[in-house]
Scaffold this active site. Structure first.
Site, PDB file in Angstrom:
ATOM      1  N   SER A  57     -45.738   1.008  28.725  1.00 22.32           N
ATOM      2  CA  SER A  57     -46.973   1.478  28.098  1.00 22.32           C
ATOM      3  C   SER A  57     -48.237   1.004  28.799  1.00 22.32           C
ATOM      4  O   SER A  57     -49.332   1.427  28.446  1.00 22.32           O
ATOM      5  CB  SER A  57     -47.015   1.045  26.625  1.00 22.32           C
ATOM      6  OG  SER A  57     -46.950  -0.366  26.519  1.00 22.32           O
ATOM      7  N   ASP A  99     -55.989  -2.368  21.744  1.00 25.97           N
ATOM      8  CA  ASP A  99     -55.278  -2.500  20.465  1.00 25.97           C
ATOM      9  C   ASP A  99     -54.653  -3.893  20.455  1.00 25.97           C
ATOM     10  O   ASP A  99     -55.189  -4.796  21.090  1.00 25.97           O
ATOM     11  CB  ASP A  99     -54.262  -1.362  20.266  1.00 25.97           C
ATOM     12  CG  ASP A  99     -53.243  -1.273  21.398  1.00 25.97           C
ATOM     13  OD1 ASP A  99     -53.110  -2.247  22.176  1.00 25.97           O
ATOM     14  OD2 ASP A  99     -52.559  -0.236  21.501  1.00 25.97           O
ATOM     15  N   HIS A 139     -52.502  -3.745  24.378  1.00 21.20           N
ATOM     16  CA  HIS A 139     -52.895  -3.167  25.663  1.00 21.20           C
ATOM     17  C   HIS A 139     -54.345  -3.457  26.033  1.00 21.20           C
ATOM     18  O   HIS A 139     -55.216  -3.458  25.156  1.00 21.20           O
ATOM     19  CB  HIS A 139     -52.658  -1.651  25.630  1.00 21.20           C
ATOM     20  CG  HIS A 139     -51.271  -1.289  25.205  1.00 21.20           C
ATOM     21  ND1 HIS A 139     -50.960  -0.946  23.898  1.00 21.20           N
ATOM     22  CD2 HIS A 139     -50.110  -1.255  25.897  1.00 21.20           C
ATOM     23  CE1 HIS A 139     -49.655  -0.701  23.815  1.00 21.20           C
ATOM     24  NE2 HIS A 139     -49.123  -0.884  25.015  1.00 21.20           N
TER      25      HIS A 139
END
Length: 367
Positions: free
Chosen positions: A39, A323, A326
């Site tokens: 991610s 967030d 990340h």
């Protein structure tokens, strides 16, 4: 006399304009850029998968030109910034949607929640682990050969491309440190787990090498014990970060550095670069413009991702984290800048990415 001066200025103007035009439309420093990861690099490969690990909704992408593409950030990833610095005129497209001649310039296979191990992140739903990303790359090579017209020319092109392979964070966050869902922490000590992970990773990287890859960027893992979600879920024992998690990461990074040394010694027709993610700690984050170090910029759900359609903070450049997992675009720009041209000798080993991109592999053995 005035006419000669005017003529000279016209010539200078035309030369400057030509240089600017050449820069604007210059060739990329490498023919293609392939990205494997999780991610921290997924540009939307998870969008159509049945998983909770996808972010194709606002406020994700609030600062990205195309909006919520599926990037796990407010804007650009570090790999997006690297593509720009390598003079690509576009960010490398996701495998899920890439087709046609653009494949010749590279593909991004990264998948949120994915890991080196196939089972990693599976409690969140489906993802594309490293082994499957390798299968997708094999299909891409076949499609490239179909476009180019022959396998030999395709292999020559692949030999010159950059391969960014960034895996492992989820093998800790979404595997080893979730003992209620995965047995790995019961089967391995942290040191043994790092050894097992890097041994498997070594085989995966060798698969790429056997398929033509020669220039590798291998980022180490960041201090996952310092991400807001880890601090929220686990005891820090009166320290800022979760010490045990960061110790486990150090074992992995040490094994990866040793692997880079072995590869560079034994595979002399290639070059492997380690990126010191934990070492790129901003010594003075306030001077760099950051004000918030261990909290995200958006309201988050239980899984640490932004609440859909929520309003993020206004001063996003002041946050290290977007967030609860990340980094923000601002942090990604710093990371990519120091990866491309090392600010400190410890940033990249043995050379930085600009040097790798421009490297004539015939001289790699001497470096």
């Amino acid at each position: 006399m005035m006419g000669e001066i005017k003529q000279r200025w016209v010539v200078i103007f035309l030369l400057v304009a030509a240089c600017k035009l050449q820069w604007a439309h210059g060739e990329p420093q490498v023919p293609c850029f392939f990205i494997f990861g999780d991610s921290l690099a997924d540009p939307g490969n998870n969008n159509m998968l049945p998983t909770g690990a996808k972010t194709n909704y606002p406020p994700y992408g609030v600062d990205y030109p195309q909006g919520a593409t599926g990037r796990f950030s407010n804007g650009k990833y570090a790999v997006d910034v690297l593509a720009e610095k390598l003079s690509f005129d576009h960010h490398i497209p996701p495998y899920a949607t890439a087709s046609g001649p653009i494949l010749l310039q590279g593909v991004n296979y990264a998948s949120g929640s994915a890991g080196i191990r196939d089972e990693t992140g599976s409690h969140l739903g489906e993802n594309i682990p490293m082994n499957k990303q390798l299968q997708h790359h094999q299909l891409t090579i076949s499609r490239m050969a179909g476009i180019i017209g022959d396998n030999k020319t395709t292999q020559t092109r692949l030999n010159q491309c950059l391969y960014y392979v960034g895996m492992g964070s989820n093998d800790y966050l979404n595997n080893y440190f979730l003992p209620e869902r995965y047995p790995t922490s019961k089967s391995f000590t942290p040191q043994a787990y790092a050894q097992a992970l890097v041994a498997q990773y070594s085989e995966q990287i060798m698969t790429l090498y056997k398929n033509g890859a020669r220039k590798f960027i291998l980022p180490g893992l960041g201090n996952i014990g310092c991400v807001p979600q880890a601090i929220r879920l686990y005891s820090t024992n009166a320290t800022v970060c979760v010490v045990d998690m960061n110790k486990a990461i150090n074992f992995f990074n040490n094994e990866l550095v040793a692997l880079v040394d072995r590869f560079n010694k034994n595979l002399t027709d290639g070059k492997f670069v380690y990126v010191n993610s934990t070492g790129m700690i901003i010594q003075d984050p306030i001077a760099a413009g950051f004000r918030y170090f261990y909290q995200g910029c958006c309201e988050v759900t239980e899984n640490g991702q932004c609440v859909p359609q929520s309003k993020p903070c206004a001063t996003r450049s002041e946050y290290i984290f977007w967030d609860n997992f990340h980094p923000t675009e601002s942090m990604n720009v710093i990371t990519a800048t120091r990866t491309y041209i090392a600010e400190a000798r410890s940033d990249c080993y043995p050379i930085d990415v600009r040097s790798l991109a421009l490297l004539d592999l015939a001289t790699a053995k001497a470096i």
